[in-house]
Design a protein around this motif. Structure first.
Motif, mmCIF file in Angstrom:
data_model
loop_
_atom_site.group_PDB
_atom_site.id
_atom_site.type_symbol
_atom_site.label_atom_id
_atom_site.label_comp_id
_atom_site.label_asym_id
_atom_site.label_seq_id
_atom_site.Cartn_x
_atom_site.Cartn_y
_atom_site.Cartn_z
ATOM 1 N N ALA A 649 64.731 103.329 17.541
ATOM 2 C CA ALA A 649 64.360 104.351 18.516
ATOM 3 C C ALA A 649 63.457 105.412 17.880
ATOM 4 O O ALA A 649 63.559 105.711 16.689
ATOM 5 C CB ALA A 649 65.608 105.004 19.090
ATOM 6 N N ILE A 650 62.580 105.969 18.698
ATOM 7 C CA ILE A 650 61.660 107.022 18.253
ATOM 8 C C ILE A 650 61.973 108.288 19.025
ATOM 9 O O ILE A 650 62.033 108.283 20.258
ATOM 10 C CB ILE A 650 60.190 106.606 18.515
ATOM 11 N N THR A 651 62.195 109.373 18.298
ATOM 12 C CA THR A 651 62.415 110.671 18.943
ATOM 13 C C THR A 651 61.070 111.321 19.229
ATOM 14 O O THR A 651 60.183 111.359 18.374
ATOM 15 C CB THR A 651 63.252 111.587 18.045
ATOM 16 N N LEU A 652 60.917 111.817 20.452
ATOM 17 C CA LEU A 652 59.682 112.482 20.856
ATOM 18 C C LEU A 652 59.828 113.986 20.617
ATOM 19 O O LEU A 652 60.715 114.631 21.192
ATOM 20 C CB LEU A 652 59.381 112.214 22.339
ATOM 21 N N ALA A 653 58.981 114.509 19.764
ATOM 22 C CA ALA A 653 59.032 115.944 19.450
ATOM 23 C C ALA A 653 58.355 116.740 20.565
ATOM 24 O O ALA A 653 57.216 116.469 20.942
ATOM 25 C CB ALA A 653 58.333 116.213 18.125
ATOM 26 N N ASN A 654 59.059 117.716 21.100
ATOM 27 C CA ASN A 654 58.528 118.557 22.169
ATOM 28 C C ASN A 654 57.602 119.612 21.571
ATOM 29 O O ASN A 654 58.035 120.439 20.772
ATOM 30 C CB ASN A 654 59.682 119.237 22.910
ATOM 31 N N PRO A 655 56.321 119.618 21.948
ATOM 32 C CA PRO A 655 55.405 120.625 21.392
ATOM 33 C C PRO A 655 55.830 122.036 21.792
ATOM 34 O O PRO A 655 56.525 122.221 22.798
ATOM 35 C CB PRO A 655 54.053 120.251 22.014
ATOM 36 N N PRO A 656 55.423 123.025 21.032
ATOM 37 C CA PRO A 656 55.758 124.409 21.376
ATOM 38 C C PRO A 656 55.177 124.803 22.736
ATOM 39 O O PRO A 656 54.102 124.327 23.134
ATOM 40 C CB PRO A 656 55.118 125.238 20.252
ATOM 41 N N GLY A 657 55.917 125.671 23.449
ATOM 42 C CA GLY A 657 55.428 126.179 24.721
ATOM 43 C C GLY A 657 55.622 125.210 25.864
ATOM 44 O O GLY A 657 56.114 124.090 25.700
ATOM 45 N N VAL A 658 55.202 125.663 27.059
ATOM 46 C CA VAL A 658 55.300 124.865 28.277
ATOM 47 C C VAL A 658 53.939 124.876 28.965
ATOM 48 O O VAL A 658 53.377 125.954 29.198
ATOM 49 C CB VAL A 658 56.375 125.428 29.234
ATOM 50 N N PRO A 659 53.377 123.729 29.286
ATOM 51 C CA PRO A 659 52.061 123.713 29.937
ATOM 52 C C PRO A 659 52.141 124.283 31.356
ATOM 53 O O PRO A 659 53.222 124.370 31.951
ATOM 54 C CB PRO A 659 51.689 122.236 29.948
ATOM 55 N N ALA A 660 51.004 124.665 31.883
ATOM 56 C CA ALA A 660 50.955 125.194 33.247
ATOM 57 C C ALA A 660 51.386 124.132 34.250
ATOM 58 O O ALA A 660 51.271 122.921 33.994
ATOM 59 C CB ALA A 660 49.538 125.671 33.556
ATOM 60 N N GLU A 661 51.889 124.567 35.404
ATOM 61 C CA GLU A 661 52.272 123.628 36.448
ATOM 62 C C GLU A 661 51.058 122.815 36.895
ATOM 63 O O GLU A 661 49.940 123.324 36.977
ATOM 64 C CB GLU A 661 52.881 124.359 37.642
ATOM 65 N N ASN A 662 51.301 121.539 37.188
ATOM 66 C CA ASN A 662 50.213 120.614 37.510
ATOM 67 C C ASN A 662 50.731 119.605 38.532
ATOM 68 O O ASN A 662 51.578 118.771 38.215
ATOM 69 C CB ASN A 662 49.730 119.910 36.239
ATOM 70 N N THR A 663 50.222 119.672 39.748
ATOM 71 C CA THR A 663 50.662 118.757 40.807
ATOM 72 C C THR A 663 49.632 117.669 41.105
ATOM 73 O O THR A 663 49.779 116.944 42.082
ATOM 74 C CB THR A 663 50.946 119.539 42.102
ATOM 75 N N SER A 664 48.592 117.553 40.278
ATOM 76 C CA SER A 664 47.536 116.583 40.590
ATOM 77 C C SER A 664 47.108 115.755 39.385
ATOM 78 O O SER A 664 45.951 115.395 39.246
ATOM 79 C CB SER A 664 46.318 117.299 41.183
ATOM 80 N N PHE A 665 48.057 115.459 38.471
ATOM 81 C CA PHE A 665 47.753 114.553 37.371
ATOM 82 C C PHE A 665 47.521 113.149 37.942
ATOM 83 O O PHE A 665 48.232 112.736 38.867
ATOM 84 C CB PHE A 665 48.933 114.533 36.377
ATOM 85 N N PRO A 666 46.536 112.392 37.467
ATOM 86 C CA PRO A 666 45.695 112.609 36.278
ATOM 87 C C PRO A 666 44.389 113.346 36.557
ATOM 88 O O PRO A 666 43.597 113.546 35.645
ATOM 89 C CB PRO A 666 45.424 111.192 35.785
ATOM 90 N N GLY A 667 44.157 113.706 37.854
ATOM 91 C CA GLY A 667 42.949 114.458 38.139
ATOM 92 C C GLY A 667 42.871 115.755 37.357
ATOM 93 O O GLY A 667 41.815 116.142 36.846
ATOM 94 N N ASN A 668 44.002 116.419 37.245
ATOM 95 C CA ASN A 668 44.132 117.602 36.385
ATOM 96 C C ASN A 668 44.847 117.147 35.118
ATOM 97 O O ASN A 668 46.009 116.762 35.153
ATOM 98 C CB ASN A 668 44.935 118.679 37.107
ATOM 99 N N PRO A 669 44.181 117.163 33.952
ATOM 100 C CA PRO A 669 44.764 116.557 32.740
ATOM 101 C C PRO A 669 45.770 117.434 32.013
ATOM 102 O O PRO A 669 46.300 117.013 30.981
ATOM 103 C CB PRO A 669 43.527 116.312 31.873
ATOM 104 N N VAL A 670 46.042 118.648 32.506
ATOM 105 C CA VAL A 670 46.927 119.562 31.785
ATOM 106 C C VAL A 670 48.315 118.948 31.657
ATOM 107 O O VAL A 670 48.975 118.630 32.654
ATOM 108 C CB VAL A 670 46.997 120.929 32.482
ATOM 109 N N ALA A 671 48.777 118.736 30.413
ATOM 110 C CA ALA A 671 50.069 118.102 30.148
ATOM 111 C C ALA A 671 50.336 118.155 28.653
ATOM 112 O O ALA A 671 49.465 118.551 27.861
ATOM 113 C CB ALA A 671 50.073 116.655 30.636
#
Length: 819
Positions: A649-671
């Protein structure tokens, strides 16, 4: 003379009432013609006294329906057709042109409308037929039906749980979808509320399906009005009516008597219509010549008109090709080809003759999907004919959920009004019994059943939990080859959503004959003819198969596969002239545990099938194509043995901070993006991976996507109302991947609910399983029908087994008996 018939009573639409009119005399009911004339009875209203024609003038006493029926008149079976015309303008109102003297022409009329019922003797020895004409009055009662806006939405179903949840909503699912979503028809506000309350995410694809359908009908009228032949084998430019299918098939047979045989399937429909098919082969009447059988069929679902069009064009393709194309002729010579354009004749007639309103109201019959069975609906809704009844288009059984293959499980409706209602038991419907009889008795080695819509080539199994057959690589390769021609996606049927009781999930698992479903076109159930029929068939823009050959080339691939001995089994041996050989197998197969409307299940039903094939010896050495003796249901399941351990198993490290809300991925790439690597043998062998994350509140919404090294989404999980997501990829290729976490919605953006527990977990591949081998019983009967040979035969796909002199060497005195 005027013919006036008694009127049936019942309830229809809002009400169907009887109107008393004088009864016709017995003499009025007999139509006569001393001469048979090969003409289309529906083509025009002919003058009195025309050879081969008898006619009656009638006046409708009702606003409602006219029914004109023919039956054999003097005990001799011939071929009579019937058509009803408006006397004022000569326009055809209704018609029927099947192969015998058993016809039903039915359509809508107005009170006072003067009609001419024209009976035509097409062929055969019967100089008379019996005519019956009925009028059924439609009278509004109660509150008029409100037509609501129908729309198409795409429902996101990235997980199996989401697909199961969607199936449980009993909405009208299309066949357009992929691993992460399915298009669904919402007929009105009630459907919209059901989907909204489910919590499943969806986006609008077509906000006004009714308008789209009306626009398509207008395009069809304009296209046909150009007066130029299309690029189809027949040159056709518009959707056919049922009577046009019937007439065209028998004309193909009449014009090519050594090549084409038109025939009637064993059982009439609920409303009494014959189901017509053609067989195409060199020396077509010698059906027991041992050649492999290729079957193409259309319109299990009434509203899916392009399915029938592609099927009948294939019949024209084979006939034209036999005469003009050396490569097609060589394949036709090696095979026998059966085409059934309209499996669900009742339902198609209802849909095709309805007003093209394009809406999904209960009494808009254009969008009817099912057959005309009434027995399972509430008693008060069982009255009235199929075209007009108090249950509307909801009444009936879905033929493509009524076959025995895994019947009773997920992906089929449990109640009478469901669009996917499975029926009371496997093969309860005449439509499915007809196809069962054909497949079971003709050793069908290759089968395609046509539907709309979705641009898909689907292969067994219909249920993910069943697991693919041992032959999955071979079946997939054939599906992929056909998909390369029409530009469709090649996926297992369960990749769309679970279905049980479908055609090929019975035919393939029970007989071993290859079976596939084509979902034609991406735009609707019967969109513009120029696009959904012409372009899709020939491979022209805007079809996905433009420049690749289209469905024509895909059908030719299937024909070549049918002709290839490596794709079926072969028996060789010797037998005297006129002796009859038969391979036979009777077996029982369980359905799924049978789901009930209350959420419980009952034990599986054991369904008995008999599969047999016959060969009529011409003397000396024979070659006989059959399906493998071991049916795939018991042969085993596909898999592979692990070539190493599953990856850690691979643990996924959570990057610092929280990205802005995004309701239109992948059109809006913020993630947020976290890369990981999938290893391969010998270090690891992974049958699947699952990427999962979680958070605290179900009111927060994170979405999870997995991208491959090229940036393509290969898995996703994007649910609402949960506090976790899990994305799965089966048999992941070795390489670099990226987990993408999208902050879709936060309860309190000032105090974000961040995701935690990200992990990639790996599982090993599932090894294959192997079942028992089954045998055919091979018998030989002499010219008097006495059994003179009997032996068991085991034969695999691609194998040739020499059975020797089965008619003599294996005979035993104790086995001599009359058949």
């Amino acid at each position: 003379m005027a013919l006036r018939a008694g009127v049936a009573t019942g309830v229809v639409g809002l009400a169907l009432v009887g109107v008393t009119v004088p009864a016709a005399t017995a003499e009025d009911r007999v139509v006569r013609a001393d001469q048979a004339v090969t003409r289309a009875c529906h083509a025009s209203l002919l003058p009195p006294g025309t050879a081969g024609v008898d006619r009656r003038e009638v006046t409708s006493d009702v606003d409602g329906l006219v029914q004109a029926r023919l039956a054999p008149g003097d005990g001799r079976e011939g071929d009579w057709d019937v058509a009803v015309f408006d006397e004022a303008d000569g326009a055809v109102v209704a018609a029927s042109a099947a192969l015998r003297s058993r016809e039903l022409a039915e359509s809508f009329v107005t009170k006072g409308q003067r009609l001419v019922v024209q009976a035509c003797r097409y062929a055969g020895p019967a100089r008379t037929a019996t005519l019956g004409v009925d009028f059924l009055a439609l009278t509004p009662r109660g509150t008029p039906t409100t037509v609501e806006r129908a729309e198409v939405v795409r429902v996101e179903t990235p997980r199996q749980e989401d697909k199961d949840a969607l199936l449980g909503l009993d909405l009208d699912l299309t066949e357009k979808g992929d691993a992460t979503g399915v298009e669904v028809v919402l007929a009105g506000d009630a459907d919209r509320a059901t989907l909204r309350d489910s919590g499943l995410k969806h986006t609008t694809v077509d906000p006004d399906l009714s308008r789209t359908s009306r626009d398509a009908a207008a395009r069809d009228r304009a296209y046909a009005a150009r007066g130029r032949a299309s690029g189809l084998p027949s040159g056709r430019t518009s959707y056919r009516h049922l009577y046009e299918y019937e007439y065209e098939l028998k004309e193909l047979a009449r014009g090519n008597p050594r090549l084409v045989r038109a025939f009637t399937l064993p059982e009439p429909t609920v409303e009494g219509r014959d189901v017509v098919a053609v067989e195409i082969a060199k020396d077509v009447d010698n059906a027991a010549d041992g050649k492999p059988v290729n079957l193409l069929m259309g319109v299990h679902h009434a509203r899916e008109w392009p399915a029938g069009e592609h099927a009948i064009e294939w019949a024209h393709e084979l006939v034209n090709g036999y005469h003009r194309d050396r490569s097609i002729r060589s394949q036709v010579v090696k095979t026998r080809n059966i085409v059934v354009p309209i499996v669900n004749a009742d339902g198609f007639s209802v849909s095709r003759e309805a007003e093209p309103n394009g809406d999904f109201a209960r009494f808009n019959y254009e969008m009817k999907r099912k057959n005309c069975r009434a027995d399972d609906s509430p008693p008060q809704l069982r009255t009235g004919v199929c075209k007009a009844n108090p249950g509307g288009r909801d009444r009936g059984t879905d033929p493509n959920r009524n076959y025995a293959g895994f019947w009773g499980g997920a992906g089929a409706g449990l109640t009478w009004s469901s669009e996917t209602f499975r029926g009371p038991e496997p093969f309860s419907e005449p439509e499915t019994r007809n196809i069962r009889s054909l497949v079971s008795s003709r050793a069908v080695t290759n089968l395609i059943t046509l539907h709309t819509y979705g641009n898909l080539v689907l292969r067994p199994p219909g249920v993910a939990a069943v697991r693919a057959p041992l032959e999955e690589p071979v079946v997939k390769a054939l599906a992929d080859r056909m998909a390369s021609r029409n530009g469709y996606d090649s996926i297992p049927s369960w990749g769309l959503y679970d279905t049980t009781g479908s055609t090929e999930d019975w035919s393939y698992w029970a007989t071993g004959g290859f079976g596939f479903t084509f979902e034609i076109n991406p735009a609707g159930f019967h969109p513009p003819y120029e696009d959904a029929v012409v372009a899709e068939y020939v491979g022209a823009a805007p079809a996905a198969g433009a420049g690749k050959g289209g469905n024509r080339a895909a059908f030719l691939d299937m024909l070549a596969n049918a002709a290839d001995p490596a794709a079926h089994s072969t028996l060789v041996g010797t037998a005297p002239h006129g002796y009859q050989l038969k391979v036979h197998k009777t077996f029982r197969t369980p359905t799924s545990p049978v789901r009930q409307a209350d959420g419980s299940t009952t034990p599986p039903i054991q369904v008995t099938d008999t599969v047999e094939s016959r060969y009529s010896s011409t003397g000396g050495r024979f070659t006989w194509a059959v399906n493998p003796s071991t049916r795939p249901y018991v042969a085993g399941r596909h898999g592979r043995d692990p070539q190493g351990p599953p990856q850690a198993a691979i643990t996924l490290a959570n990057p610092p901070g929280v990205p802005a809300e995004n309701t239109s991925f992948p059109g809006n790439p913020v993630a947020e993006r976290i890369p990981f690597t999938v290893q391969g043998p010998p270090a690891a062998d992974n049958g699947r991976f699952d990427v999962s994350v979680s958070w605290t509140s179900t009111r927060t919404d994170w979405d999870l996507f997995v991208l491959d090294a090229a940036g393509q989404v290969v898995a996703q999980s994007a649910n609402g109302g949960t506090n976790s997501e899990r994305a799965t990829l089966l048999d992941p290729p070795v390489g670099e991947y990226t987990a993408v976490l999208v902050n879709y919605d936060q309860v309190d953006p000032a105090d974000p609910d961040d995701w935690t527990g990200g992990v990639v977990e790996f599982a090993p591949p599932v090894p294959p399983t192997y079942g028992v081998a089954e045998a055919y019983t091979l018998t030989c009967a002499d010219r008097d029908g006495r059994l003179v040979g009997l032996t068991d035969v085991f034969v695999d796909r691609g194998e040739t087994v020499d059975v020797g002199d089965v008619c003599t060497d294996s005979a035993r005195a104790t086995k001599q008996r009359r058949r």
